[in-house]
Design an enzyme around this catalytic site. Structure first.
Site, PDB file in Angstrom:
ATOM      1  N   CYS A   1      -1.547  -1.657  21.004  1.00 13.99           N
ATOM      2  CA  CYS A   1      -2.869  -2.291  21.007  1.00 13.99           C
ATOM      3  C   CYS A   1      -3.477  -2.235  22.407  1.00 13.99           C
ATOM      4  CB  CYS A   1      -2.717  -3.744  20.562  1.00 13.99           C
ATOM      5  SG  CYS A   1      -4.227  -4.694  20.648  1.00 13.99           S
TER       6      CYS A   1
ATOM      7  N   SER B   1      -0.627   5.043 -12.288  1.00 13.59           N
ATOM      8  CA  SER B   1       0.406   4.617 -13.230  1.00 13.59           C
ATOM      9  C   SER B   1       0.152   3.188 -13.707  1.00 13.59           C
ATOM     10  CB  SER B   1       1.793   4.723 -12.583  1.00 13.59           C
ATOM     11  OG  SER B   1       1.841   3.912 -11.426  1.00 13.59           O
TER      12      SER B   1
ATOM     13  N   ASP C   1      -6.156   7.765   1.342  1.00  8.79           N
ATOM     14  CA  ASP C   1      -6.270   9.112   1.915  1.00  8.79           C
ATOM     15  C   ASP C   1      -7.669   9.497   2.384  1.00  8.79           C
ATOM     16  OD1 ASP C   1      -7.664   9.714  -0.488  1.00  8.79           O
ATOM     17  OD2 ASP C   1      -5.871  10.534  -1.455  1.00  8.79           O
TER      18      ASP C   1
ATOM     19  N   CYS D   1      -3.635  -6.187  23.652  1.00  6.02           N
ATOM     20  CA  CYS D   1      -2.481  -7.049  23.959  1.00  6.02           C
ATOM     21  C   CYS D   1      -1.179  -6.271  24.138  1.00  6.02           C
ATOM     22  CB  CYS D   1      -2.328  -8.122  22.880  1.00  6.02           C
ATOM     23  SG  CYS D   1      -1.629  -7.492  21.342  1.00  6.02           S
TER      24      CYS D   1
ATOM     25  N   ASN E   1      -5.700  10.707 -17.544  1.00  4.90           N
ATOM     26  CA  ASN E   1      -4.358  10.887 -16.981  1.00  4.90           C
ATOM     27  C   ASN E   1      -3.616  11.929 -17.825  1.00  4.90           C
ATOM     28  OD1 ASN E   1      -1.568  10.342 -16.022  1.00  4.90           O
ATOM     29  ND2 ASN E   1      -2.484   8.492 -15.138  1.00  4.90           N
TER      30      ASN E   1
ATOM     31  N   GLY F   1      -5.914   8.534 -12.879  1.00  5.38           N
ATOM     32  CA  GLY F   1      -4.785   8.937 -12.046  1.00  5.38           C
ATOM     33  C   GLY F   1      -3.985   7.815 -11.417  1.00  5.38           C
TER      34      GLY F   1
ATOM     35  N   HIS G   1      -6.154  -0.827  -0.931  1.00  8.35           N
ATOM     36  CA  HIS G   1      -4.885  -0.786  -0.188  1.00  8.35           C
ATOM     37  C   HIS G   1      -5.041  -0.274   1.234  1.00  8.35           C
ATOM     38  CE1 HIS G   1      -2.527  -0.654  -4.281  1.00  8.35           C
ATOM     39  NE2 HIS G   1      -2.997  -1.853  -3.989  1.00  8.35           N
TER      40      HIS G   1
ATOM     41  N   CYS H   1      -2.529  -9.416  17.500  1.00  9.85           N
ATOM     42  CA  CYS H   1      -3.865 -10.027  17.608  1.00  9.85           C
ATOM     43  C   CYS H   1      -4.816  -9.603  16.497  1.00  9.85           C
ATOM     44  CB  CYS H   1      -4.472  -9.737  18.981  1.00  9.85           C
ATOM     45  SG  CYS H   1      -5.042  -8.029  19.196  1.00  9.85           S
TER      46      CYS H   1
END
Ligand code: BJW
Ligand code: ZN
Length: 261
Positions: free
Chosen positions: A164, A206, A107, A167, A230, A204, A132, A143
């Site tokens: 893109c 799991s 985020d 391409c 948590n 925060g 991530h 590409c």
């Protein structure tokens, strides 16, 4: 002194004494900013099945649907501001050169907090390693061109999806879906810090998604201490040395700063 105060004091002591601190955050650190978590009562996966949306197969099957979900999440997050937890962590990382922020979140709120707290100074020591990826980057499905990408996405049909510039193939969000490898340079940097850290602060998450959930265990195996923040039990709780129960926005400012507990 009540148990919660005693735990907070202990946490402060551990943080002050530790040499090398890895902070691992998850969706819960942004909950008080209004970003939905994944697995809670209000979690994203309650309304949408992960396997429908956060996999490469889902994107191949229905890129429009997947983009619609990401466009909605981008819109939600663009209206959110860093909360007291992001800001406290940014101050900690700006003040101490031995603190590394590692996040599973996509985020951008740690980065926003780093810029806010740094003001005219260099925010880079408080920029997190993003395990991530980011909602605000895209990459080409052919590409591998990668670039920053903000603003609305028209997901009304496959023809209007972002393409893109090199391409003309479909662009996709530059996030890590289930079954995909995490960016190896980021993983190596995070686990490198974990092997020498005296403390891992886990906020925060799991702690169910690997390899991110293995990071605190790597700190433990190398002899470091694990502190969890948590409001609820997680897959890590039983293996944490100290658990600070409560919302990150309340716990973190008093954990990282002096003043009355
Ligand atoms: C608060 C709060 C407040 C609420 N204050 N707290 C080892 C064992 C078992 C399985 C595996 C394994 N190794 C790999 C796997 C497979 C898989 C996996 O882990 N599966 C498990 C679910 C079983 N992992 C992968 O597929 C990963 N890839 C991989 O390993 O590649 C190697 C490979 C490649 C090829 C072949 C074979 C191997 C990739 C995982 C990618 C995860 N992607 C997502 C989506 C990202 C993009 C997007 O956002 O759209 O990442 S899934 C989702 O979960 C997202 C999150 O970053 C991630 C973690 O969630 P998080 O942050 O923990 O959120 P929640 O909602 O679960 O928890 C919120 C917490 O906050 C709760 O505890 C609340 O109590 C708390 N909270 N309010 C503080 N105010
Ligand atoms: Zn391309």
């Amino acid at each position: 002194m009540c148990d919660a105060e005693a735990a907070l004091r202990e946490g402060r002591g551990l943080l002050a004494a530790a040499r090398g601190v890895v902070v691992l955050t998850g969706a819960g650190v942004s909950a008080e900013s209004g970003v939905p978590t994944f697995r809670g009562e209000e979690g994203l996966w309650k309304r949408y099945r992960a396997e429908d949306l956060a996999t490469p197969a889902a994107f191949r099957e229905d890129p429009r649907l997947v983009w619609e979900w990401y466009a909605w999440r981008r819109e939600t997050v663009e209206g959110c501001r860093p909360n007291a937890a992001h800001l406290a962590l940014a101050r900690l990382a700006l003040e101490r050169s031995d603190v590394t922020l590692v996040t599973q979140n996509v985020d951008g709120l740690h980065e926003a907090a780093a810029r806010e707290e740094a003001g005219d100074a260099d925010p880079s020591s408080a920029l997190p390693l993003e395990l991530h990826g980011s909602l605000f980057r895209v990459r080409c499905t052919r590409c591998s061109r990668r670039e920053a990408h903000r603003g609305p996405v028209d997901a009304s049909s496959e023809q209007t999806l972002p393409r893109c510039p090199s391409c003309r193939e479909l662009l996709r969000p530059d996030v890590v879906w289930f079954g995909e490898s995490l960016p190896s340079d980021v993983v190596e940097a995070a686990f490198g810090e974990a092997r020498t850290a005296g403390l891992c602060l886990v906020v925060g998450t799991s702690a169910r998604v690997h390899p991110a959930a293995s990071l605190p265990l790597a700190v433990r195996e190398a002899g470091g201490t694990v502190v969890e923040v948590n409001p609820a039990d997680t897959a890590l709780t039983a293996r944490a040395d100290l658990v600070l129960r409560g919302p990150a926005g309340r716990i973190l400012p008093s954990l990282v700063e002096e003043g009355p507990v």
